[in-house]
Design a protein around this motif. Structure first.
Motif, short mmCIF file in Angstrom:
data_model
loop_
_atom_site.label_atom_id
_atom_site.label_comp_id
_atom_site.label_asym_id
_atom_site.label_seq_id
_atom_site.Cartn_x
_atom_site.Cartn_y
_atom_site.Cartn_z
N GLY A 1 0.81 -1.37 0.08
CA GLY A 1 0.02 0.18 -0.12
C GLY A 1 0.79 1.24 0.03
O GLY A 1 0.76 1.92 0.94
N SER A 2 1.83 1.32 -1.01
CA SER A 2 2.88 2.33 -1.00
C SER A 2 2.34 3.67 -1.59
O SER A 2 3.24 4.62 -1.64
CB SER A 2 4.31 1.74 -1.67
N GLY A 3 1.10 3.69 -1.98
CA GLY A 3 0.66 5.23 -2.41
C GLY A 3 0.95 5.48 -3.82
O GLY A 3 1.71 4.81 -4.39
N ALA A 4 0.90 6.61 -4.20
CA ALA A 4 1.27 7.36 -5.21
C ALA A 4 2.15 8.68 -4.68
O ALA A 4 1.62 9.71 -5.01
CB ALA A 4 0.08 7.84 -6.24
N GLY A 5 3.34 8.29 -4.55
CA GLY A 5 4.13 9.45 -3.89
C GLY A 5 5.14 10.13 -4.83
O GLY A 5 5.85 10.94 -4.59
N LEU A 6 5.20 10.05 -6.28
CA LEU A 6 5.82 10.44 -7.17
C LEU A 6 5.41 11.82 -7.71
O LEU A 6 4.57 11.78 -8.38
CB LEU A 6 6.32 9.36 -8.12
N PRO A 7 6.01 12.68 -7.45
CA PRO A 7 5.55 14.15 -7.84
C PRO A 7 5.69 14.22 -9.55
O PRO A 7 6.77 14.20 -9.90
CB PRO A 7 6.10 15.20 -7.27
N THR A 8 4.70 14.90 -10.30
CA THR A 8 4.98 14.98 -11.45
C THR A 8 5.20 16.53 -11.60
O THR A 8 4.63 17.33 -11.01
CB THR A 8 3.44 14.99 -12.50
N PHE A 9 6.02 17.02 -12.69
CA PHE A 9 6.49 18.24 -12.67
C PHE A 9 5.80 18.79 -14.30
O PHE A 9 5.36 17.76 -14.99
CB PHE A 9 7.87 18.69 -12.80
N SER B 1 7.32 21.15 -5.67
CA SER B 1 6.18 20.00 -5.94
C SER B 1 5.24 20.35 -4.51
O SER B 1 5.98 20.50 -3.51
CB SER B 1 6.67 18.64 -6.07
N ALA B 2 3.89 19.94 -4.88
CA ALA B 2 3.00 20.05 -3.57
C ALA B 2 3.70 19.08 -2.69
O ALA B 2 3.46 19.44 -1.28
CB ALA B 2 1.65 19.96 -4.03
N ASN B 3 4.05 18.16 -2.98
CA ASN B 3 4.54 17.13 -2.10
C ASN B 3 5.60 17.85 -1.46
O ASN B 3 5.61 17.53 -0.07
CB ASN B 3 5.15 15.86 -2.65
N GLU B 4 6.40 18.37 -1.83
CA GLU B 4 7.60 18.88 -1.05
C GLU B 4 7.10 19.98 0.01
O GLU B 4 7.34 20.06 1.19
CB GLU B 4 8.93 19.64 -1.70
N TYR B 5 6.24 20.81 -0.50
CA TYR B 5 5.56 21.82 0.12
C TYR B 5 4.90 21.60 1.32
O TYR B 5 4.99 22.11 2.32
CB TYR B 5 4.88 22.83 -0.86
N LEU B 6 3.96 20.52 1.06
CA LEU B 6 3.24 20.14 2.33
C LEU B 6 4.04 19.18 3.17
O LEU B 6 3.60 19.26 4.34
CB LEU B 6 2.12 19.35 1.31
N THR B 7 4.98 18.39 2.74
CA THR B 7 5.78 17.61 3.77
C THR B 7 6.55 18.60 4.58
O THR B 7 6.69 18.25 5.84
CB THR B 7 6.81 16.69 2.71
N ARG B 8 7.17 19.65 4.11
CA ARG B 8 7.92 20.42 4.95
C ARG B 8 6.68 21.14 5.79
O ARG B 8 7.23 21.16 6.98
CB ARG B 8 8.59 21.66 3.97
N SER B 9 5.80 21.41 5.43
CA SER B 9 4.95 22.20 6.53
C SER B 9 4.38 21.18 7.35
O SER B 9 4.30 21.42 8.44
CB SER B 9 3.72 23.08 5.68
N ASN B 10 3.66 20.22 6.84
CA ASN B 10 2.73 19.23 7.79
C ASN B 10 3.79 18.19 8.65
O ASN B 10 3.93 18.19 9.75
CB ASN B 10 2.06 18.28 6.84
N LEU B 11 4.48 17.32 7.74
CA LEU B 11 5.22 16.44 8.33
C LEU B 11 6.54 17.07 9.31
O LEU B 11 6.63 16.48 10.43
CB LEU B 11 5.80 15.21 7.33
N MET B 12 7.06 17.83 8.46
CA MET B 12 8.32 18.51 9.53
C MET B 12 7.98 19.65 10.11
O MET B 12 9.02 20.15 10.59
CB MET B 12 9.49 18.79 8.15
N LYS B 13 6.80 20.11 10.14
CA LYS B 13 6.34 21.39 10.96
C LYS B 13 7.11 22.53 10.58
O LYS B 13 7.43 23.24 11.46
CB LYS B 13 6.36 20.98 12.24
N ILE C 1 -0.11 19.09 -9.83
CA ILE C 1 -0.79 18.62 -11.12
C ILE C 1 -0.73 17.33 -11.11
O ILE C 1 -1.34 16.51 -12.06
CB ILE C 1 -0.08 19.19 -12.23
N GLY C 2 -0.60 16.49 -9.96
CA GLY C 2 -0.70 15.01 -9.97
C GLY C 2 0.77 14.41 -9.36
O GLY C 2 1.80 14.78 -9.45
N ASN C 3 0.33 13.13 -9.04
CA ASN C 3 1.47 12.18 -8.60
C ASN C 3 1.08 10.92 -9.15
O ASN C 3 -0.08 10.43 -9.48
CB ASN C 3 1.13 12.00 -6.84
N SER C 4 2.21 10.09 -9.25
CA SER C 4 2.23 8.67 -9.61
C SER C 4 2.74 7.72 -8.67
O SER C 4 3.47 8.29 -7.95
CB SER C 4 2.68 8.67 -11.23
#
Ligand SMILES: Cc1cc2nc3c(=O)[nH]c(=O)nc-3n(C[C@H](O)[C@H](O)[C@H](O)COP(=O)(O)OP(=O)(O)OC[C@H]3O[C@@H](n4cnc5c(N)ncnc54)[C@H](O)[C@@H]3O)c2cc1C
Ligand SMILES: Cc1cc2nc3c(=O)[nH]c(=O)nc-3n(C[C@H](O)[C@H](O)[C@H](O)COP(=O)(O)OP(=O)(O)OC[C@H]3O[C@@H](n4cnc5c(N)ncnc54)[C@H](O)[C@@H]3O)c2cc1C
Ligand code: SF4
Ligand code: FES
Lengths: 286, 466
Positions: free
Chosen positions: B236-244, B257-269, B395-398
């Protein structure tokens, strides 16, 4: 929790630590790195695995205190623990028996990540010439270890306080001329970005393949965020999963340099607050 | 019978838009007991409930709502959990308006029952009252299952299998379990304490969770099965690869990437920097590219990080935006500007390599494409430069290729998704099942949870036959 089993100071602000991480020690190959986080408030930072002891279940890190996280790490002592430690990450170095000599170049702290690569190349039967350098004598690390794994070791210091006076690139140029460019199968160069850039510039006219290990800023290091993206041969690569080693002749070093400066202000601020707050904190290395 | 009194759909109290746009606290505040009962009483208790057909996991909707109407909140929570293992999460993040609530019969004449809000209410009540009971576990079977990834799919599989008596270990690459629920969806939409409570619940039942374990690196899937003695594996490894976008200037400083922006903000606070060590750019003028939930989360995060202008740039029209309607509504209320029918062409940088602007082109809608949505086409000569200092690409993740790349027996589609049977999650490798975003591509929490449910049943059956 991952225990710091031993710690040693190698030079001004340069440290060596053995960390208990049996799963990683078992799987690690030359060229891999780990991510660590010291505590709940901590940042995840990448460090190369400089050595391992699969039997003892430890991996060795060599790092320089350059900012908040590495300084905080440097303040930890034997018996302290790290909250998170994950790896081995990145593609391992491609190791094969080449027809011809391989040259391993380490600049400053870069000697640490070059060492396991030199060992692996040597173990498989290559003739290894190593060149290590630092600004001055007291900043030079792992000379003995590099000597033990190289057929020939050339030491340089920028200020001439030890070994040859000059940059590693000058020694590299001499070695290629001396051996003949067709006899040099591979150059591996690891160190500060400018040093890697100039090593690649040095070998380019000779057409000698040159691998460099890039150190962009990383967050997850599993390919999930793209913080680590670098341009290689005009294509975007994620250094944490596609690298960290790339063909030095194709790397966009300008872009890498700029990207590394992305958080300069935040880094300086974090360091300032840390130094003010941790004044008088434990420093088992001084 | 007296004619049913018409009660309007009960609104949920929310933080004021101006205030909440500057803090990370949750936006909707939840129903009170009275409001919940009042809303629950609106339900007609249909014999053939349409709402259920709209629910991907067929939650017993009228039944749980009926329990709330009677004031039996514990019963409501229990009924919900028969089908949905994560109701506190789904009540907050499911696109109800295109699922259960879209089909609710009341929606034909007035507004549909607020099914999502009631779901949230019952689940929150149970958690807040400390009424979450540890169910009885089936006798130990002696079988071991490895679950790769601690997102909604993996958490669901783990919870179901442990109840069936199997030993379960979750391997999670990051340092915190939860998947997108912790690194992607922000605190103001899904408080992390809720995810944490779900994880603690699993642990209390005996699920082992190993964080910092990247399968394919730390251990391979084969090693889990051949050396570590796992009888079955769920991926269940998800779709974590950001599309540029693949446009000029994407590697400038300030492009995330939204993943980086949100990870920095949410996971890393990073929003708590320097109390927490991880920094994030606090842009003054932030453009977010995309029109889905991920884009809305990024655009709203930008405001909370202090942006003066947060501009969402989307190439189609409002109707085509895939985000939950509530998120679009909340985003606009908070001041996010929607720049619709606009497509970026290149990102412009200064001499230091920082973003200074983004060139865009205006679009118009043409003929419908394969997805049935009208295809946007550029309008010649309509280029203009948007002045921004930060760009977030949403714009999406795969799926991340790591597991398939290190597990040759697992076959993937041309999109990189793992090929798995829809009913069982069975992959092309014996004893290995998969579900969630890694199979469907980026989708929804409820679909991931539903896939986990089905896979758990199939794994249980597989193990019985072993
Ligand atoms: C794959 C990889 C392997 C690495 N291996 C080692 C190693 O074995 N030993 C070691 O000492 N360092 C290594 N680094 C660099 C190390 O990760 C950084 O020095 C560390 O993250 C700095 O964190 P900080 O909070 O202490 O400093 P910060 O406050 O983040 O930065 C302080 C200064 O260091 C520079 N810096 C920040 N991040 C990096 C980076 N990733 N690389 C280079 N400079 C950086 C900044 O530009 C700044 O000038 C490696 C980096 C990568 C990507
Ligand atoms: C910002 C954002 C907002 C969203 N908003 C909504 C919404 O409002 N409503 C909705 O329904 N859906 C929403 N979604 C989509 C939803 O979150 C996903 O569809 C859902 O989380 C998928 O669940 P999953 O379990 O398949 O994967 P994930 O949640 O992605 O979890 C996968 C986990 O596996 C781990 N992993 C990956 N590779 C490995 C490995 N090799 N080894 C070990 N672990 C690994 C990852 O670290 C991760 O923790 C949103 C997504 C994002 C990114
Ligand atoms: S369709 Fe609407 S009214 Fe009918 S049972 Fe479902 S929620 Fe209640
Ligand atoms: S560090 Fe996140 S993708 Fe490389």
């Amino acid at each position: 929790m991952f225990e710091i089993v031993s710690k040693e100071k190698l030079g001004p602000a340069v440290f060596r630590m053995d960390i208990a991480a049996p799963d990683i020690a078992r799987k690690h190959q030359a060229g891999n790195f780990i991510m660590l986080r010291i505590n709940e408030e901590g940042e995840r930072i990448p460090l190369t695995v400089a050595d391992k002891d699969a039997e003892k279940g430890t991996v060795t890190l060599v790092f320089q205190a350059v900012g908040k996280t590495s300084a905080e790490l440097a303040e930890l002592c034997e018996g302290d623990s790290l909250l998170d430690f994950v790896g081995p990450l990145g593609k391992p170095t491609h190791i094969e028996k080449f027809n011809g000599v391989v040259v391993c170049v380490g600049g400053g702290i870069g000697v640490a990540p070059v060492h396991p690569i030199a060992c692996a190349l040597k173990d498989i039967g290559n003739r290894v010439i190593s060149i290590i350098g630092a600004r001055s004598k007291e900043l030079l690390i792992m000379e003995e270890e590099m000597k033990a794994t190289s057929d020939e070791l050339i030491v340089c210091t920028d200020d001439g306080s030890y070994g040859k006076q000059g940059f590693v690139t000058e020694a590299l140029d001499e070695v290629i001329r001396r051996e003949g460019k067709e006899n040099v199968a591979l150059v591996v160069a690891i160190g500060p970005v400018p040093m890697m850039r100039f090593c690649a510039k040095t070998t380019e006219p000779y057409g000698v393949h040159t691998e460099v290990s890039l150190n962009p800023i990383m967050v997850d290091a599993t390919g999930m965020c793209g913080a680590c993206r670098v341009t290689v041969g005009g294509e975007t690569k994620f250094a944490c999963v596609d690298g960290p080693e790339f063909d030095g002749h194709k790397v966009d070093f300008d872009e890498l340099t700029k990207r590394l400066a992305m958080y300069k202000e935040s880094e300086a601020r974090a360091m300032k607050i840390y130094e003010e707050a941790s004044h008088g904190g434990k420093r088992c290395w001084e | 019978m007296a004619p049913r009194e018409k009660t309007p759909r009960q609104p949920m109290p929310e933080q004021e838009p101006k205030v909440r746009a500057r803090n990370f606290d949750e936006v909707p505040l939840g129903y009170s007991h009275e409001t919940a009962i009042k809303e629950a009483k609106r339900c007609l208790q249909c014999k053939k409930p349409k709402c259920r057909q709209g629910c991907p996991v067929e939650v017993l909707i009228p039944q749980f709502i009926g329990k709330i109407a009677e004031g039996d909140f514990a019963g409501a929570a229990k009924t919900l959990k028969e089908k949905n293992s994560l109701p506190a999460v789904c009540g907050r993040v499911c696109p109800q308006e295109t699922q259960c609530e879209e089909l609710c019969i009341l929606g034909k004449k007035e507004e549909p029952v607020a099914i999502g809000r009631l779901e949230r209410f019952a689940a929150d009540w149970e958690r807040n009252e400390g009424k979450v009971e540890i169910p009885e576990l089936a006798p130990a079977t002696g079988k071991k299952v490895a679950v790769i990834g601690a997102g909604p799919a993996g958490l669901t599989v783990a919870g179901d299998l442990i109840k069936m008596g199997h030993e379960v270990t979750i391997f999670e690459a990051l340092h915190k379990p939860g998947g997108v629920l912790v690194y992607g969806i922000p605190e103001f939409r899904l408080p992390k304490a809720i995810v944490q409570a779900e994880v603690e619940y699993l642990k209390s039942m005996g699920v082992k969770i190993q964080v910092n374990a990247v399968i394919g690196k730390t251990r391979t899937l084969q090693e889990l099965m051949e050396e570590d003695g796992f009888d079955a594996v769920f991926v269940g490894s998800g779709a974590g690869l950001p599309t540029f976008m693949g446009i000029d200037g994407e590697n400038l400083n300030g492009v995330y990437s939204a993943n980086e922006y949100l990870t920095r903000s949410n996971l890393m606070k990073a929003y708590l920097f320097p109390e927490y060590d991880t920094p994030v750019a606090r842009g003054k003028r932030v453009a977010t590219l995309g029109g889905g939930n991920v884009a809305m989360d990024s655009a709203r995060t930008a405001l909370r990080l202090g942006a003066e202008a947060s501009i969402c740039v989307y190439r189609r029209g409002r109707e085509e935006m895939p985000a939950r309607s509530e998120e679009i509504h909340h985003a606009e209320e908070e001041g996010v500007q929607l720049n619709l029918l606009t497509n970026p062409i290149r990102i412009i940088g200064d001499e230091m390599g920082r973003v200074s602007g983004m060139e865009c082109i205006q679009m118009e809608l043409g003929e419908p494409d394969d997805s049935g949505r009208r295809r946007p086409q550029p309008i010649k000569g309509s280029e203009f430069v948007l002045e921004v200092d930060t760009v977030v690409i949403a714009i999406g993740n795969s799926p991340n290729p790591l597991i398939p790349a290190t597990t040759p027996a697992i076959e993937t589609s041309k999109w990189g998704t793992i090929i798995a049977d829809e009913e069982t999650g069975k992959t092309t490798m014996e004893g290995v099942y998969a579900g969630g975003d890694v199979v469907t591509g980026a989708a929804t929490v409820i679909l991931a949870m539903g896939a986990g449910r089905k896979a758990a049943t199939a794994i249980d059956e597989y193990l019985k036959g072993k």
